[in-house]
Design a protein around this motif. Structure first.
Motif, PDB file in Angstrom:
ATOM      1  N   LYS A 197      -5.861   6.315   3.097  1.00  0.00           N
ATOM      2  CA  LYS A 197      -4.449   6.168   3.459  1.00  0.00           C
ATOM      3  C   LYS A 197      -4.264   6.246   4.970  1.00  0.00           C
ATOM      4  N   GLU A 198      -4.943   7.185   5.593  1.00  0.00           N
ATOM      5  CA  GLU A 198      -4.824   7.360   7.043  1.00  0.00           C
ATOM      6  C   GLU A 198      -5.312   6.126   7.794  1.00  0.00           C
ATOM      7  N   SER A 199      -6.457   5.616   7.398  1.00  0.00           N
ATOM      8  CA  SER A 199      -7.025   4.438   8.072  1.00  0.00           C
ATOM      9  C   SER A 199      -6.182   3.189   7.836  1.00  0.00           C
ATOM     10  N   VAL A 200      -5.728   3.026   6.594  1.00  0.00           N
ATOM     11  CA  VAL A 200      -4.903   1.846   6.259  1.00  0.00           C
ATOM     12  C   VAL A 200      -3.592   1.878   7.026  1.00  0.00           C
ATOM     13  N   ASN A 201      -2.977   3.041   7.094  1.00  0.00           N
ATOM     14  CA  ASN A 201      -1.692   3.142   7.786  1.00  0.00           C
ATOM     15  C   ASN A 201      -1.833   2.793   9.270  1.00  0.00           C
ATOM     16  N   GLN A 202      -2.909   3.273   9.891  1.00  0.00           N
ATOM     17  CA  GLN A 202      -3.138   2.952  11.300  1.00  0.00           C
ATOM     18  C   GLN A 202      -3.425   1.471  11.491  1.00  0.00           C
ATOM     19  N   PHE A 203      -4.173   0.909  10.570  1.00  0.00           N
ATOM     20  CA  PHE A 203      -4.516  -0.521  10.609  1.00  0.00           C
ATOM     21  C   PHE A 203      -3.261  -1.394  10.558  1.00  0.00           C
ATOM     22  N   VAL A 204      -2.389  -1.068   9.629  1.00  0.00           N
ATOM     23  CA  VAL A 204      -1.175  -1.873   9.441  1.00  0.00           C
ATOM     24  C   VAL A 204      -0.196  -1.652  10.591  1.00  0.00           C
ATOM     25  N   GLU A 205      -0.114  -0.394  11.054  1.00  0.00           N
ATOM     26  CA  GLU A 205       0.835  -0.078  12.136  1.00  0.00           C
ATOM     27  C   GLU A 205       0.513  -0.852  13.407  1.00  0.00           C
ATOM     28  N   ASP A 206      -0.750  -1.137  13.650  1.00  0.00           N
ATOM     29  CA  ASP A 206      -1.161  -1.813  14.883  1.00  0.00           C
ATOM     30  C   ASP A 206      -1.143  -3.338  14.779  1.00  0.00           C
ATOM     31  N   MET A 207      -0.682  -3.848  13.656  1.00  0.00           N
ATOM     32  CA  MET A 207      -0.598  -5.297  13.521  1.00  0.00           C
ATOM     33  C   MET A 207       0.429  -5.853  14.524  1.00  0.00           C
ATOM     34  N   PRO A 208       0.199  -7.057  15.047  1.00  0.00           N
ATOM     35  CA  PRO A 208       1.162  -7.645  15.998  1.00  0.00           C
ATOM     36  C   PRO A 208       2.521  -7.871  15.346  1.00  0.00           C
ATOM     37  N   ASN A 209       3.549  -7.894  16.179  1.00  0.00           N
ATOM     38  CA  ASN A 209       4.885  -8.193  15.667  1.00  0.00           C
ATOM     39  C   ASN A 209       4.879  -9.553  14.969  1.00  0.00           C
ATOM     40  N   GLY A 210       5.591  -9.612  13.862  1.00  0.00           N
ATOM     41  CA  GLY A 210       5.657 -10.869  13.117  1.00  0.00           C
ATOM     42  C   GLY A 210       4.700 -10.917  11.950  1.00  0.00           C
ATOM     43  N   THR A 211       3.738  -9.976  11.892  1.00  0.00           N
ATOM     44  CA  THR A 211       2.809  -9.949  10.765  1.00  0.00           C
ATOM     45  C   THR A 211       3.532  -9.442   9.520  1.00  0.00           C
ATOM     46  N   GLN A 212       3.353 -10.183   8.406  1.00  0.00           N
ATOM     47  CA  GLN A 212       3.932  -9.771   7.134  1.00  0.00           C
ATOM     48  C   GLN A 212       2.920  -8.874   6.409  1.00  0.00           C
ATOM     49  N   VAL A 213       3.409  -7.776   5.862  1.00  0.00           N
ATOM     50  CA  VAL A 213       2.522  -6.792   5.226  1.00  0.00           C
ATOM     51  C   VAL A 213       2.980  -6.530   3.793  1.00  0.00           C
ATOM     52  N   SER A 214       1.986  -6.365   2.910  1.00  0.00           N
ATOM     53  CA  SER A 214       2.270  -5.993   1.524  1.00  0.00           C
ATOM     54  C   SER A 214       1.284  -4.912   1.092  1.00  0.00           C
ATOM     55  N   LEU A 215       1.778  -3.943   0.275  1.00  0.00           N
ATOM     56  CA  LEU A 215       0.912  -2.907  -0.297  1.00  0.00           C
ATOM     57  C   LEU A 215       0.997  -2.979  -1.815  1.00  0.00           C
ATOM     58  N   ILE A 216      -0.156  -3.100  -2.439  1.00  0.00           N
ATOM     59  CA  ILE A 216      -0.228  -3.110  -3.903  1.00  0.00           C
ATOM     60  C   ILE A 216      -1.130  -1.962  -4.351  1.00  0.00           C
ATOM     61  N   ASP A 229      -2.960   2.748 -20.291  1.00  0.00           N
ATOM     62  CA  ASP A 229      -1.865   2.865 -19.330  1.00  0.00           C
ATOM     63  C   ASP A 229      -2.366   2.657 -17.905  1.00  0.00           C
ATOM     64  N   SER A 230      -3.469   3.260 -17.559  1.00  0.00           N
ATOM     65  CA  SER A 230      -4.007   3.139 -16.207  1.00  0.00           C
ATOM     66  C   SER A 230      -4.514   1.731 -15.945  1.00  0.00           C
ATOM     67  N   CYS A 231      -5.099   1.096 -16.937  1.00  0.00           N
ATOM     68  CA  CYS A 231      -5.654  -0.256 -16.743  1.00  0.00           C
ATOM     69  C   CYS A 231      -4.563  -1.311 -16.594  1.00  0.00           C
ATOM     70  N   SER A 232      -3.346  -0.968 -16.888  1.00  0.00           N
ATOM     71  CA  SER A 232      -2.235  -1.906 -16.678  1.00  0.00           C
ATOM     72  C   SER A 232      -1.341  -1.467 -15.522  1.00  0.00           C
ATOM     73  N   ALA A 233      -1.794  -0.453 -14.803  1.00  0.00           N
ATOM     74  CA  ALA A 233      -0.978   0.104 -13.724  1.00  0.00           C
ATOM     75  C   ALA A 233      -1.227  -0.654 -12.409  1.00  0.00           C
ATOM     76  N   VAL A 234      -0.398  -1.641 -12.150  1.00  0.00           N
ATOM     77  CA  VAL A 234      -0.460  -2.417 -10.899  1.00  0.00           C
ATOM     78  C   VAL A 234       0.972  -2.603 -10.402  1.00  0.00           C
ATOM     79  N   GLU A 235       1.214  -2.277  -9.131  1.00  0.00           N
ATOM     80  CA  GLU A 235       2.578  -2.379  -8.607  1.00  0.00           C
ATOM     81  C   GLU A 235       2.560  -2.687  -7.107  1.00  0.00           C
TER      82      GLU A 235
END
Length: 480
Positions: A197-216, A229-235
């Motif tokens: 989570k820490e690495s991903v958040n820093q990665f996304v935060e430093d993206m240039p302006n205009g970059t579209q971001v999605s988290l699944i 239940d877990s095998c169908s858990a995607v959001e």
């Protein structure tokens, strides 16, 4: 004897006086004779209705007056000539004929009408033979519809899009976060989930302006502990859009690590997000996981079904975080099915370095797109200039040849008829037509060139400005 001589002389003188007349008398006869002649002439005129010579003279004067009247009437006729009237011309029946053939046709036309033709009739006949040249009409329409938009840029990869004349970047980044139970294991005193989570958040935060971001998120535990239940858990917890720190952190921390790994289902979900979004350009997917598929899905098939066309470039990469050796190959197979890359991280620091490196890879892609599009802008501009030059040259040639043919044919017809300047108005109309087309082509040729150069510079400035800003965003990482 003397007496005899005197008598003879007298006789001779007497004879002479009886046979000769004086000069005055002779002249008087001549005058009398002329007066008599004049009297007869007068009498003849009095007894005749009209003198034949005078009648012929009057007839010639009347014919001359009629010709002058007809000429004056012809000179009074004016034909409206405009670009619109030129565009309405039918293609000439003799545009490819020789000068002699055209002259013969015009001569026959005049003779068929017994020479009783006006300038208007001659002009219309000339247009019937020589008007409406395809190259000339094509040139006029080309410049009437001309657009300097260099549309080739809209089809380039990497999300480069021309909107209202301005270039904008559209790069779309999708993070697929594994929330399976194994992500709760610790490495160097920190759970894999927290490190990710820490690495991903820093990665996304430093993206240039205009970059579209999605988290699944996928594989998280639902209300029950059942595997189904877990095998169908995607959001999609952070819908594709501009990065917002608070909203993204909230989505990132929404679920813990208590479930299985429905990787195939997560890939299918990101495919649906891409299809349903209006985002075009580059779609880069990063799967952050510590294991292979555990819900009986087929990730290879799922990745092969990801959307991709001329406006969408999709690449899936997997960042394997502390992956077991016997599971690596299954993840490599997934990335190879899409042309992506498998990246291995064994600890939190390495995960951060990998994500930073991916950020630099994105920068390199932006730089490549910049160079490619600068080249494409120049090429498109050059192509536009070549097109307009080819079109205007063909149109001008056709226009000039038509005018020369009309002038030459009228000259030949005039010389053959011993009338040096026949149909002067037809000549004037043809010259006016030629000048209207010539001036239109000349003016619009220059304007089109200016428009192309202006569009080229605007796009180049937009590209350079866009990538200067991107380079600034990446500067710290580049210098490292």
């Amino acid at each position: 004897m003397r007496t005899f001589i005197l008598m003879a002389l007298f006789i001779i003188l007497t004879a002479c006086s009886t046979t000769e007349e004086s000069p005055d008398e002779s002249n008087q006869k001549i005058e009398d004779t002329e007066e008599g002649t004049e009297d007869k002439s007068t009498e003849a005129e009095a007894t005749s209705d009209e003198d034949p010579d005078e009648s012929n003279t009057n007839s010639e004067e009347n014919e001359t007056t009629e010709e002058e009247t007809a000429l004056n009437e012809s000179e009074d006729i004016e034909i409206e000539i405009s670009l619109e009237s030129v565009l309405e011309e039918e293609q000439g029946t003799m545009i490819n004929a020789s000068r002699q053939e055209i002259e013969d046709e015009l001569t026959s036309f005049i003779e068929d009408n017994n020479g009783d033709v006006t300038d208007e009739m001659v002009y219309e006949k000339l247009l019937e033979m020589l008007g409406g040249h395809p190259d000339m009409l094509e040139g006029i329409k080309y410049f009437q519809d001309f657009s300097a938009e260099l549309v080739d840029l809209t089809d380039q990869p990497g999300g480069l899009k021309v909107e209202d004349g301005e270039l904008s970047l559209r790069n779309n980044v999708y993070i697929l976060m594994d929330n399976s139970g194994s992500m709760a294991d610790e490495i160097d005193g920190q759970t894999k989930m927290d490190a990710a989570k820490e690495s991903v958040n820093q990665f996304v935060e430093d993206m240039p302006n205009g970059t579209q971001v999605s988290l699944i998120n996928y594989g998280f535990s639902k209300d029950s502990d059942e595997e189904s239940d877990s095998c169908s858990a995607v959001e999609e917890t952070f819908p594709i859009g501009e990065y917002e720190e608070n909203e993204f952190n909230e989505a990132l921390n929404q679920y813990g690590s208590e479930g299985f790994t429905p990787l195939a289902l997560a890939i299918e979900e990101v495919g649906k997000v891409i299809e349903n979004s209006e985002s075009t350009g580059s779609h880069t997917i990063y799967v952050v996981s510590d294991g292979q598929e555990t819900c009986n899905g087929d990730p290879v098939a799922a990745v092969q079904d990801l959307p991709e066309d001329e406006n969408i470039e999709t690449v899936l990469n997997i960042i394997g975080f502390d992956i077991q050796d016997d599971e690596v190959q299954s993840l490599v197979d997934i990335t190879e099915a899409n042309g992506g890359e498998y990246l291995s991280a064994t600890n939190p620091d390495e995960l951060s370095r990998i994500l930073k490196r991916e950020k630099l890879n994105l920068f390199n892609k932006y730089r490549d797109w910049s160079n490619e599009n600068l080249k494409n802008i120049t090429q498109a501009s050059n192509d536009q200039h070549l097109d307009r030059t080819g079109v205007v040259n063909a149109a001008n040639t056709a226009n000039r040849q038509t005018d020369n043919s009309i002038d030459g044919v009228l000259n030949d017809v005039s010389m053959n008829s011993s009338q040096e300047f026949r149909y002067p108005k037809a000549r004037e109309w043809a010259e006016e037509r030629y000048l209207i087309v010539r001036d239109f082509l000349s003016e619009n040729y220059e304007d089109a060139g200016d428009d192309i150069d202006s569009e080229k510079e605007k796009l180049r400035d937009s590209v350079n400005q866009e990538f200067d800003e991107i380079e600034s965003d990446y500067k710290e990482d580049i210098e490292e």
